[in-house]
Design an enzyme around this catalytic site. Structure first.
Site, PDB file in Angstrom:
ATOM      1  CE1 TYR A  14      -3.714  -2.410   0.419  1.00 41.89           C
ATOM      2  CE2 TYR A  14      -2.531  -3.210   2.347  1.00 41.89           C
ATOM      3  CZ  TYR A  14      -3.539  -3.354   1.420  1.00 41.89           C
ATOM      4  OH  TYR A  14      -4.371  -4.436   1.476  1.00 41.89           O
ATOM      5  CG  HIS A  19      -6.917   4.609   1.417  1.00 43.57           C
ATOM      6  ND1 HIS A  19      -7.667   5.760   1.558  1.00 43.57           N
ATOM      7  CD2 HIS A  19      -7.652   3.640   2.010  1.00 43.57           C
ATOM      8  CE1 HIS A  19      -8.779   5.498   2.198  1.00 43.57           C
ATOM      9  NE2 HIS A  19      -8.808   4.221   2.490  1.00 43.57           N
ATOM     10  CG  ASN A  66     -11.776   0.840   6.704  1.00 43.57           C
ATOM     11  OD1 ASN A  66     -11.417   1.897   6.178  1.00 43.57           O
ATOM     12  ND2 ASN A  66     -12.378  -0.109   6.023  1.00 43.57           N
ATOM     13  CG  ASN A 112     -15.067   3.663   5.379  1.00 47.37           C
ATOM     14  OD1 ASN A 112     -16.129   4.235   5.614  1.00 47.37           O
ATOM     15  ND2 ASN A 112     -14.939   2.800   4.391  1.00 47.37           N
TER      16      ASN A 112
END
Length: 187
Positions: A14, A19, A66, A112
């Site tokens: 990631y 994000h 999240n 989120n």
């Protein structure tokens, strides 16, 4: 004492995704400040430094996006962080790519990670920096935010990350928040 939190996902896959823009901003802040992320605590990796006699903690939660609120709550409780001394930086798909929005408070919107922070803190009354990642594609939202940032995207994103990191630096130096907003809310 100040707590600066960048949001992202902890695993290498990631690292270069939209994000993880919050992590990119806190990495840039640490680089500007000569701080190193060297401590694992409260479901986060942290860098500690002193600025003008104040302790400043830069944190990157390792809980996945999240569940970011778990780290934020643990850190605010451990260090008794006042709400005015907490700032969170994160990506925002509802803002055009490369734009920066700085606010003293507000809703979590569609994010989120921020929803989890607001829910677990029990308030949305804390500072935040939203870095626009836009979404000008038919791609599903989850696929988009977890997609790799391209070289072309970085031409717009890098200046926004720099603005956000500078705003965080000024926050940590105790500059009045209204002045920070005036200087760094850019389109």
């Amino acid at each position: 004492m100040y707590l600066i939190v960048g949001l992202g996902n902890p695993e290498k896959e990631y690292f270069n995704t939209f994000h993880n823009v919050g992590f990119m901003c806190t990495d840039k802040l640490a680089e500007k400040s000569g701080a190193e992320f060297s401590k694992a605590e409260c479901k986060a990796v942290t860098a500690h430094m002193r600025i003008n006699g104040q302790k400043v903690i830069i944190a990157k939660p390792v809980t996945y996006m999240n569940l970011s609120g778990q780290a934020v709550v643990e850190l605010t409780n451990k260090y008794k962080i006042e709400k005015g001394n907490l700032i969170v930086v994160y990506d925002d798909v509802d803002i055009p790519l490369g734009n920066v929005r700085i606010r003293k408070n507000g809703s979590a919107g569609t994010h989120n990670g921020m929803r989890n922070i607001v829910r677990l803190l029990g308030t949305d009354d804390f500072c935040r920096i939203r870095v626009g990642i836009g979404k000008d594609t038919p791609m599903k939202l989850m696929d988009y935010v977890l997609s790799q940032v391209t070289e072309q995207d970085y031409t717009l994103l890098n200046p926004a990350i720099e603005h956000a990191a500078t705003a965080l630096y000024e926050f940590a130096h105790g500059e009045p928040f209204e002045q920070i907003m005036q200087k760094h809310n850019v389109k």
